[in-house]
Design an enzyme around this catalytic site. Structure first.
Site, PDB file in Angstrom:
ATOM      1  N   HIS A  30       3.113  19.161 -38.358  1.00  0.00           N
ATOM      2  CA  HIS A  30       2.756  20.729 -38.355  1.00  0.00           C
ATOM      3  C   HIS A  30       2.646  21.124 -40.128  1.00  0.00           C
ATOM      4  O   HIS A  30       3.928  21.215 -41.176  1.00  0.00           O
ATOM      5  CB  HIS A  30       4.411  20.797 -38.244  1.00  0.00           C
ATOM      6  CG  HIS A  30       4.059  21.119 -36.945  1.00  0.00           C
ATOM      7  ND1 HIS A  30       3.366  21.690 -35.227  1.00  0.00           N
ATOM      8  CD2 HIS A  30       4.809  20.237 -35.893  1.00  0.00           C
ATOM      9  CE1 HIS A  30       3.748  20.910 -34.606  1.00  0.00           C
ATOM     10  NE2 HIS A  30       4.698  20.148 -34.287  1.00  0.00           N
ATOM     11  N   GLY A  65       8.736  25.417 -36.110  1.00  0.00           N
ATOM     12  CA  GLY A  65      10.226  25.899 -35.513  1.00  0.00           C
ATOM     13  C   GLY A  65      10.363  27.046 -35.154  1.00  0.00           C
ATOM     14  O   GLY A  65       9.288  28.021 -34.564  1.00  0.00           O
ATOM     15  N   GLU A 121      13.023  28.562 -33.188  1.00  0.00           N
ATOM     16  CA  GLU A 121      13.059  28.559 -32.229  1.00  0.00           C
ATOM     17  C   GLU A 121      14.578  28.777 -32.272  1.00  0.00           C
ATOM     18  O   GLU A 121      15.891  28.208 -33.060  1.00  0.00           O
ATOM     19  CB  GLU A 121      12.988  27.251 -31.512  1.00  0.00           C
ATOM     20  CG  GLU A 121      12.031  27.430 -30.557  1.00  0.00           C
ATOM     21  CD  GLU A 121      10.915  25.853 -30.908  1.00  0.00           C
ATOM     22  OE1 GLU A 121      11.873  25.234 -30.500  1.00  0.00           O
ATOM     23  OE2 GLU A 121      10.333  25.135 -31.711  1.00  0.00           O
ATOM     24  N   TYR A 162       0.864  26.623 -29.105  1.00  0.00           N
ATOM     25  CA  TYR A 162       1.702  26.199 -27.840  1.00  0.00           C
ATOM     26  C   TYR A 162       0.953  26.935 -26.606  1.00  0.00           C
ATOM     27  O   TYR A 162       1.071  26.735 -25.157  1.00  0.00           O
ATOM     28  CB  TYR A 162       3.115  26.602 -27.741  1.00  0.00           C
ATOM     29  CG  TYR A 162       4.169  25.668 -27.777  1.00  0.00           C
ATOM     30  CD1 TYR A 162       3.139  24.621 -28.913  1.00  0.00           C
ATOM     31  CD2 TYR A 162       5.591  26.088 -27.539  1.00  0.00           C
ATOM     32  CE1 TYR A 162       4.787  23.459 -29.503  1.00  0.00           C
ATOM     33  CE2 TYR A 162       6.358  24.639 -27.629  1.00  0.00           C
ATOM     34  CZ  TYR A 162       6.244  24.057 -28.370  1.00  0.00           C
ATOM     35  OH  TYR A 162       6.743  22.650 -29.237  1.00  0.00           O
ATOM     36  N   ARG A 199       9.157  27.112 -23.016  1.00  0.00           N
ATOM     37  CA  ARG A 199       8.390  27.527 -23.794  1.00  0.00           C
ATOM     38  C   ARG A 199       7.225  27.655 -23.277  1.00  0.00           C
ATOM     39  O   ARG A 199       6.571  28.270 -24.624  1.00  0.00           O
ATOM     40  CB  ARG A 199       8.685  26.591 -25.172  1.00  0.00           C
ATOM     41  CG  ARG A 199      10.378  27.022 -25.974  1.00  0.00           C
ATOM     42  CD  ARG A 199      10.764  26.184 -26.812  1.00  0.00           C
ATOM     43  NE  ARG A 199      10.529  24.812 -26.270  1.00  0.00           N
ATOM     44  CZ  ARG A 199      10.023  23.665 -26.980  1.00  0.00           C
ATOM     45  NH1 ARG A 199      10.773  24.047 -28.615  1.00  0.00           N
ATOM     46  NH2 ARG A 199       9.657  22.426 -26.583  1.00  0.00           N
ATOM     47  N   HIS A 231       1.194  18.919 -25.292  1.00  0.00           N
ATOM     48  CA  HIS A 231       2.869  19.064 -25.767  1.00  0.00           C
ATOM     49  C   HIS A 231       3.457  19.289 -24.370  1.00  0.00           C
ATOM     50  O   HIS A 231       3.387  19.875 -23.473  1.00  0.00           O
ATOM     51  CB  HIS A 231       3.473  20.150 -26.835  1.00  0.00           C
ATOM     52  CG  HIS A 231       4.570  20.495 -26.338  1.00  0.00           C
ATOM     53  ND1 HIS A 231       5.766  20.569 -27.272  1.00  0.00           N
ATOM     54  CD2 HIS A 231       5.446  20.755 -25.058  1.00  0.00           C
ATOM     55  CE1 HIS A 231       7.151  20.080 -27.307  1.00  0.00           C
ATOM     56  NE2 HIS A 231       6.270  20.832 -25.413  1.00  0.00           N
ATOM     57  N   HIS A 274       4.206  13.770 -26.684  1.00  0.00           N
ATOM     58  CA  HIS A 274       6.134  13.470 -26.791  1.00  0.00           C
ATOM     59  C   HIS A 274       6.239  12.492 -25.228  1.00  0.00           C
ATOM     60  O   HIS A 274       7.301  12.911 -24.827  1.00  0.00           O
ATOM     61  CB  HIS A 274       6.669  14.651 -26.086  1.00  0.00           C
ATOM     62  CG  HIS A 274       6.284  15.740 -27.681  1.00  0.00           C
ATOM     63  ND1 HIS A 274       6.298  15.572 -28.695  1.00  0.00           N
ATOM     64  CD2 HIS A 274       5.412  16.827 -27.588  1.00  0.00           C
ATOM     65  CE1 HIS A 274       5.293  15.876 -29.820  1.00  0.00           C
ATOM     66  NE2 HIS A 274       5.213  17.327 -28.655  1.00  0.00           N
ATOM     67  N   ASP A 291       5.028  13.975 -35.704  1.00  0.00           N
ATOM     68  CA  ASP A 291       5.589  15.694 -35.670  1.00  0.00           C
ATOM     69  C   ASP A 291       6.145  16.092 -36.998  1.00  0.00           C
ATOM     70  O   ASP A 291       6.970  17.621 -36.770  1.00  0.00           O
ATOM     71  CB  ASP A 291       6.312  15.382 -34.954  1.00  0.00           C
ATOM     72  CG  ASP A 291       6.867  17.259 -33.322  1.00  0.00           C
ATOM     73  OD1 ASP A 291       5.783  17.731 -33.570  1.00  0.00           O
ATOM     74  OD2 ASP A 291       7.297  17.091 -32.852  1.00  0.00           O
ATOM     75  N   SER A 317      10.396  21.404 -35.864  1.00  0.00           N
ATOM     76  CA  SER A 317      11.822  21.377 -35.980  1.00  0.00           C
ATOM     77  C   SER A 317      13.358  20.017 -35.580  1.00  0.00           C
ATOM     78  O   SER A 317      12.780  19.698 -34.322  1.00  0.00           O
ATOM     79  CB  SER A 317      12.912  22.330 -35.654  1.00  0.00           C
ATOM     80  OG  SER A 317      12.073  23.390 -34.525  1.00  0.00           O
TER      81      SER A 317
HETATM   82 ZN    ZN Z   1       5.545  19.521 -28.918  1.00  0.00          ZN
END
Ligand code: ZN
Length: 389
Positions: free
Chosen positions: A62, A67, A69, A129, A162, A194, A223, A284, A288
Site C-alpha cells: 500500500h 488503514g 479503520e 476492497y 469490511r 483479500h 492473507h 502488505d 495497518s
Molecule cells: Zn488485505
C-alpha cells in the site's frame, strides 16, 4: 557500459552455484560459470561469494498508505522509496485497501509513478476492497489496457465484515473483465483477493469458478496464513492450480490468535503437497497493524516492506534447496502469478533486478533495478529522478 558480476552464488531462484552474471542495459545478458567477453569495456563487480538473487516482487503493498479503520486518525503514511529499496523490493505492486474514499486510485497511481521515476519497477492494481470496483477510467478492462502500471484488480475483499459481500456473479464479472484487459494488453489480468477472517473462507471463490470458463489462476488470494483453517483451504486451492499468497507482516498478538508465520506456513504447505512454485509471500507494507504494549492496544502502526528481507534472513542457514523455495516465494512465483514473466528471475533476457545478499551477516548491501544500482555498499544511489531522498 555492461556490468559483469563475478564470484556470486546465484539463486535464480534455483540454486545455480557460483556464477558470473552479465548485465547490459536494463536486462541480464548472460548467466554462466564464466562469461567470455572480448573487447568490451566492462565494469566488473566481485560479489565475494555473496548471494545474487532476483529483486523481490511484493504482490501486495500500500504505497500511498492504508488503514483508516477506526477513524481518520488511524490512516497510515506513505511507504517511502528507501524502505522498498533497503528491503530488496524492486517490484512492489500497489493497492488501495479498505479506504477508497479518502484515498484514490489517482493518488496510488501518483505514488507508483514516483517510485518508477526514482528507479524501481512498481505496478498497481485497479480497484480496492469494494464492489462495484473503483476504477480510473470507469471500466476495469479499460484500466488494464490504457494505464501502463495497472496489471490486475485488487485487493477485493471477501469473507470479511469490511467487504462489500460480493456475489459469485459479481466476482465472475470482475475476473472476466480483468482477463479481457490482460489479454488485450499482454498483462496478467489477475484478481488479487483479500481473505478476511469470515467463516466463508474460500467458499465464494469455489462458487465463482464453478460453471465458469475462468481458470482457477484468475484469482490470487492473499492473507492465506491468517489461520490454520484458512491455510488448509488455501492449500486445497493451490493444489487445484492457483497461486496463493502469504502475508509476512504480523504482530505477536496475531500469532497468539492463531496466525501462522509466513515461513512456517510455507513449510506446512509444501509438506501438504502444495507445489512450491504456487506459493508467494508479500509484505502488505503500508497496511495497518495493531500496536500493543503489555497486552494493551495503544493504536496502530504500519507494516513495512522489510519483512520480505526478514523472511530470507530467517531462512539463510537452511539447506540450499529450501532457500531456493523461499527465494522463489519472494520472486518468481508472485511474478508468474501476476504475469510479470520478465521479473523475479536471474536469467538471460530477464529484467536486471538483482540483489547481493550476505548470508553471514544477513545484510542486503546492493540492489539493482532495471540495470541501475539503487543501493551500493548499503548506500543509496544519488540518482533518484531528481527527488531528495
Ligand atoms: Zn488485505
Amino acid at each position: 557500459m555492461p556490468t559483469l558480476i563475478v564470484n556470486a552464488r546465484v539463486f535464480s531462484p534455483d540454486p545455480l552455484g557460483i556464477c558470473q552474471v552479465l548485465v547490459e542495459g536494463e536486462r541480464v545478458a548472460a548467466v554462466a560459470d564464466r562469461v567470455d567477453l572480448q573487447g568490451d569495456e566492462l565494469t566488473v563487480i566481485d560479489a565475494n561469494g555473496r548471494w545474487l538473487l532476483p529483486g523481490f516482487v511484493d504482490a501486495l503493498t500500500h504505497p500511498c498508505g492504508g488503514g483508516g479503520e477506526g477513524g481518520f486518525h488511524n490512516r497510515t503514511s506513505e511507504v517511502p522509496f528507501e524502505a522498498f529499496v533497503r528491503a530488496g523490493v524492486t517490484s512492489p505492486v500497489g493497492a488501495l485497501g479498505t479506504d477508497s474514499i479518502t484515498r484514490s486510485l489517482e493518488v496510488l497511481y501518483g505514488n507508483v509513478m514516483a517510485l518508477r521515476r526514482q528507479g524501481l519497477a512498481p505496478f498497481m492494481y485497479t480497484g480496492s476492497y469494494r464492489v462495484p470496483v473503483d476504477t480510473l477510467t470507469g471500466d476495469v478492462t479499460r484500466d488494464l489496457v490504457m494505464i501502463d502500471p495497472v496489471i490486475g484488480v485488487g485487493e477485493i475483499a471477501i469473507a470479511d465484515h469490511r467487504s462489500s459481500q460480493p456475489s459469485a456473479a459479481e466476482l465472475r464479472r470482475i475476473a472476466a473483465d480483468a482477463r479481457l484487459g490482460g489479454t488485450i494488453s499482454g498483462k496478467g489480468g489477475t484478481v488479487m483477493i483479500h481473505l478476511g477472517d469470515g467463516s466463508g473462507r474460500l467458499a465464494l471463490l469455489h462458487q465463482t469458478l464453478a460453471d465458469s470458463d475462468l481458470p482457477i489462476s484468475a484469482f490470487y488470494p492473499t492473507h492465506c496464513n491468517r489461520s490454520a483453517a484458512l491455510l488448509e483451504g488455501a492449500a486445497k486451492f493451490a493444489r487445484a492450480g492457483a497461486w496463493i499468497d502469504l502475508t509476512a507482516s504480523t504482530v505477536p498478538e496475531f500469532i497468539q490468535a492463531g496466525e501462522v508465520p509466513a515461513l512456517q506456513a510455507l513449510r506446512e504447505l509444501i509438506a501438504e503437497g502444495v507445489p512450491r512454485d504456487r506459493i508467494s509471500i508479500s509484505s502488505d507494507a503500508g497496511g495497518s497493524l495493531p500496536l500493543y504494549e503489555n497486552g494493551v492496544l495503544q493504536g496502530l502502526t504500519a507494516a513495512c516492506p522489510s519483512v520480505m528481507l526478514e523472511v530470507l534472513q530467517a531462512a539463510r542457514h537452511e539447506e540450499a534447496k529450501f532457500i531456493a523455495v523461499v527465494v522463489g516465494a519472494l520472486t518468481r512465483n508472485p511474478a508468474n502469478a501476476l504475469g510479470l514473466t520478465h521479473k523475479g528471475r536471474v536469467r538471460a533476457g530477464a529484467s536486471a533486478d538483482l540483489l547481493l545478499f550476505d548470508p553471514q551477516t544477513g545484510e542486503l548491501g546492493d540492489v539493482m533495478c532495471r540495470g541501475r544500482w539503487l543501493l551500493r555498499d548499503k548506500r543509496l544511489s544519488p540518482m533518484t529522478g531528481g527527488r531528495r531522498l
